[in-house]
Scaffold this motif. Sequence first.
Motif, PDB file in Angstrom:
ATOM      1  N   CYS A   1      34.069  11.084 -39.597  1.00  0.00           N
ATOM      2  CA  CYS A   1      32.957  10.776 -38.704  1.00  0.00           C
ATOM      3  C   CYS A   1      31.626  10.903 -39.446  1.00  0.00           C
ATOM      4  CB  CYS A   1      32.984  11.699 -37.484  1.00  0.00           C
ATOM      5  SG  CYS A   1      31.605  11.458 -36.345  1.00  0.00           S
ATOM      6  N   TYR A   2      31.474  11.963 -40.210  1.00  0.00           N
ATOM      7  CA  TYR A   2      30.234  12.171 -40.948  1.00  0.00           C
ATOM      8  C   TYR A   2      30.024  11.065 -41.983  1.00  0.00           C
ATOM      9  CZ  TYR A   2      26.511  14.467 -43.540  1.00  0.00           C
ATOM     10  OH  TYR A   2      25.319  14.756 -44.151  1.00  0.00           O
ATOM     11  N   ALA A   3      31.093  10.670 -42.654  1.00  0.00           N
ATOM     12  CA  ALA A   3      30.992   9.623 -43.670  1.00  0.00           C
ATOM     13  C   ALA A   3      30.643   8.267 -43.051  1.00  0.00           C
ATOM     14  CB  ALA A   3      32.302   9.515 -44.438  1.00  0.00           C
ATOM     15  N   GLN A   4      31.189   7.973 -41.878  1.00  0.00           N
ATOM     16  CA  GLN A   4      30.959   6.676 -41.251  1.00  0.00           C
ATOM     17  C   GLN A   4      29.658   6.611 -40.464  1.00  0.00           C
ATOM     18  OE1 GLN A   4      34.471   5.863 -38.918  1.00  0.00           O
ATOM     19  NE2 GLN A   4      35.673   5.267 -40.709  1.00  0.00           N
ATOM     20  N   GLU A   5      29.292   7.706 -39.811  1.00  0.00           N
ATOM     21  CA  GLU A   5      28.154   7.674 -38.895  1.00  0.00           C
ATOM     22  C   GLU A   5      26.928   8.419 -39.412  1.00  0.00           C
ATOM     23  OE1 GLU A   5      29.382   8.783 -34.948  1.00  0.00           O
ATOM     24  OE2 GLU A   5      31.261   7.659 -35.130  1.00  0.00           O
ATOM     25  N   GLY A   6      27.089   9.248 -40.418  1.00  0.00           N
ATOM     26  CA  GLY A   6      25.960   9.978 -40.976  1.00  0.00           C
ATOM     27  C   GLY A   6      25.637  11.278 -40.255  1.00  0.00           C
ATOM     28  N   THR A   7      26.353  11.589 -39.190  1.00  0.00           N
ATOM     29  CA  THR A   7      26.182  12.860 -38.480  1.00  0.00           C
ATOM     30  C   THR A   7      27.556  13.393 -38.112  1.00  0.00           C
ATOM     31  OG1 THR A   7      26.033  11.802 -36.297  1.00  0.00           O
ATOM     32  CG2 THR A   7      23.959  12.204 -37.457  1.00  0.00           C
TER      33      THR A   7
END
Length: 112
Positions: A61-67
Amino acid sequence: MSRRFIKNRQTSYLRNVLISIALFLTVFGFFSYGIVSVQKDMEKNEMETLQSAVTRDITRCYAQEGTYPESLAYLKKHYGLTYDSSKYFVDYQPLGANIMPDVTIIRKGGGN
């Protein structure tokens, strides 16, 4: 006639039955111990797999959305996280958009 060379059949039969019962109980004990040991290993592996899945989905999630995701429900809905909620309690504490959340997994029913 002397009876010292004649075996008492009832005593011999009783001894054979007792030996058979003792042997059965020994084998049953080892079998039961093996099953319990395998079950404990499986439970440990389930916990490790769930921890790995949650961490993987948070990182993805962090890698795809930045948060980082704001909740566990978000991971379930958008990243397909599934687990047996009757078996495990997952405590998900977001610490901020750019700080990895604190995740604690507890096996319900007193297990670790």
